[in-house]
Motif scaffolding. Structure first.
Motif, mmCIF file in Angstrom:
data_model
loop_
_atom_site.group_PDB
_atom_site.id
_atom_site.type_symbol
_atom_site.label_atom_id
_atom_site.label_comp_id
_atom_site.label_asym_id
_atom_site.label_seq_id
_atom_site.Cartn_x
_atom_site.Cartn_y
_atom_site.Cartn_z
ATOM 1 N N TYR A 101 -5.004 -2.818 0.147
ATOM 2 C CA TYR A 101 -4.063 -2.257 0.601
ATOM 3 C C TYR A 101 -4.260 -0.367 0.566
ATOM 4 C CZ TYR A 101 0.336 0.439 1.093
ATOM 5 O OH TYR A 101 1.491 1.351 1.273
ATOM 6 N N THR A 102 -3.917 0.191 1.710
ATOM 7 C CA THR A 102 -3.979 1.505 1.878
ATOM 8 C C THR A 102 -2.934 1.778 2.971
ATOM 9 O OG1 THR A 102 -5.531 1.851 3.793
ATOM 10 C CG2 THR A 102 -6.391 1.624 1.471
ATOM 11 N N ASP A 105 -5.973 7.801 -6.238
ATOM 12 C CA ASP A 105 -5.102 7.969 -5.060
ATOM 13 C C ASP A 105 -3.608 7.683 -5.409
ATOM 14 O OD1 ASP A 105 -4.141 8.231 -2.626
ATOM 15 O OD2 ASP A 105 -4.679 6.222 -1.838
ATOM 16 N N ARG A 122 -0.464 6.703 -3.181
ATOM 17 C CA ARG A 122 -0.572 5.423 -2.560
ATOM 18 C C ARG A 122 0.723 4.578 -3.368
ATOM 19 N NH1 ARG A 122 -4.970 0.977 -3.532
ATOM 20 N NH2 ARG A 122 -6.231 2.499 -2.145
#
Length: 436
Positions: free
Chosen positions: A379-380, A417, A420
């Motif tokens: 997932y991104t 990140d 996210r």
């Protein structure tokens, strides 16, 4: 403990931002959703995100402006609450309440080696009632060590079980009151500063005993040393009951029908037990938890015989209780459902979601944990196809049948990140609407 005028200014400005965030209308709506959810009055899915060790990549030690540990701790938690409110933006409310936790330690389970690393749940990983498990990333000596550790068993034969015993609980009142006074002085005119005891109890009998015996050997013991294992679990039951009694006697528990971390992920909001942050004098005013995920590969009958029969006696002392962590429980529900106070059940990434849905119905909170590796690797924000199908499958299986919550946790890194998390919550909200 001395906090400089510059540090006070930083902390107070962050506190004002937290207070502003807490006054947003959606915070009250989220609180009401949790009450309805935990009281089994709605099938609207609830979303909760607990970054856990990823917090060290979200609010990094290098990003903190304060210098002394006490000021850095306050700054870290304020920034983390703002990140939850402004970026994660899930269904976990952020309040203008500032909790100062009673400082509690214990002597550990090993009578021959007091203060051994195998202390009771008071000394396990730090849990915040709003943020969940957090690393000690504010400390100047913080160092994240992800390496493997050498293990040497402490219990090698049945006669050595005698060295295990109920830990002695120690409340450090002087240090606690000094901390409370400091926090009231810095934050008392901005946030509602409250002294609280434990609002989360982690009853993990097999995990505790495995730290002494070794998990592989414990599996052999089911067949080779069954009487030894029975005796060990009886010692664990007596020990945890003794711990609970000490906490009650010393006034170290706080009633938790309001915001507190629940089970292996979630919140404890319910009108069925008090939620005024008063001292808990009766476990019927407490939302507890038991689990034995180390017995994942053990069959239902043996799991009950060796462990769950003991867990039930402890769980039934609470007003309400949660069961499970990472173990799949669909084939063990026959026994788990016998827990008289059971309200929340963990549906782990390895559970059969269809069987859990069919066998749980609306009798319990269906606490679904998406696989964290899917979140990290599949997932991104620019690539959601896999995650969309994965989450929608669960939503369709449970639609109108279960009181579902989606709890993203065990993300021990976010690949640096942090944003996210917020993107994932927005996507899940969208997928919920598309399946309802």
């Amino acid at each position: 403990m001395t906090i400089s005028s510059k540090e006070r200014e930083i902390i107070r400005e962050l506190a004002k931002q937290v207070k502003d965030a807490a006054q947003r209308p959606e915070m009250k709506k989220r609180e009401e959703l949790w009450y309805a959810h935990n009281e089994l009055k709605t099938t609207d899915p609830v979303i909760a995100v607990f970054p856990e060790m990823s917090w060290r990549e979200i609010i990094t030690p290098e990003s903190l402006q304060c210098e002394c540990d006490e000021a850095r701790e306050m700054e870290w938690f304020l920034r983390a609450k703002l990140f939850r409110a402004n970026v994660i933006d899930d269904d976990v409310p952020v309040h203008d309440i500032w909790e100062v936790r009673k400082i509690i330690t214990d002597t550990g389970w090993d009578k021959l080696n007091p203060n051994h690393k195998n202390a009771a749940f008071a000394n396990q990983s730090f849990r915040d009632n709003c943020l969940g498990d957090v690393p000690l990333a504010w400390r100047n000596d913080f160092n994240f060590d992800a390496g493997a550790k050498h293990f040497e068993p402490i219990i090698d034969e049945p006669s050595q079980l005698s060295r295990l015993g109920t830990p002695e609980v120690i409340y450090h009142e002087k240090e606690t009151m000094e901390k409370l006074k400091l926090h009231q002085d810095v934050l008392g005119d901005i946030l509602d500063v409250r002294l609280v005891g434990l609002k989360f109890l982690y009853i993990a009998m097999v995990e505790t005993y495995s730290d002494f015996r070794g998990l592989e050997q414990l599996m052999y013991d089911i067949y080779e040393e069954p009487e030894m294992l029975h005796e060990a679990m009886a010692i664990m039951e007596e020990g945890y009951n003794g711990l609970l009694d000490q906490y009650l006697e010393q006034g170290l528990l706080t009633v938790n029908g309001n915001q507190a971390y629940s089970g292996s992920g979630g919140q404890t909001y319910t009108h069925e037990i008090p939620g005024d942050d008063s001292v808990c004098t009766d476990l019927k005013n407490f939302f507890g938890m038991t689990e034995s995920q180390e017995f994942t590969m053990v069959g239902p009958k043996q799991h009950w015989e060796f462990v769950q029969v003991h867990e039930k006696k402890i769980a039934d002392r609470f007003g309400l209780s949660a069961y499970g962590c990472c173990e799949p429980i669909e084939d063990k529900l026959e026994y788990i459902r016998s827990f008289e106070t059971l309200r929340r059940i963990s549906v782990s990434p390895w559970a059969d979601i269809q069987k859990c849905s069919d066998r749980m119905g609306k009798d319990y909170v269906y606490s679904w944990k998406p696989n964290p590796s899917y979140y990290l690797n599949n997932y991104t924000p620019d690539n959601t196809e896999f995650m969309e199908g994965y989450v929608k499958n669960m939503l369709n299986v449970t639609k109108d049948k279960n009181c579902v919550e989606i709890v993203l946790k065990d993300t021990h890194t976010c690949n640096n990140d942090p944003m996210r998390f917020g993107s994932w919550v927005k996507d899940v909200r969208k997928w919920i609407k598309e399946t309802r």
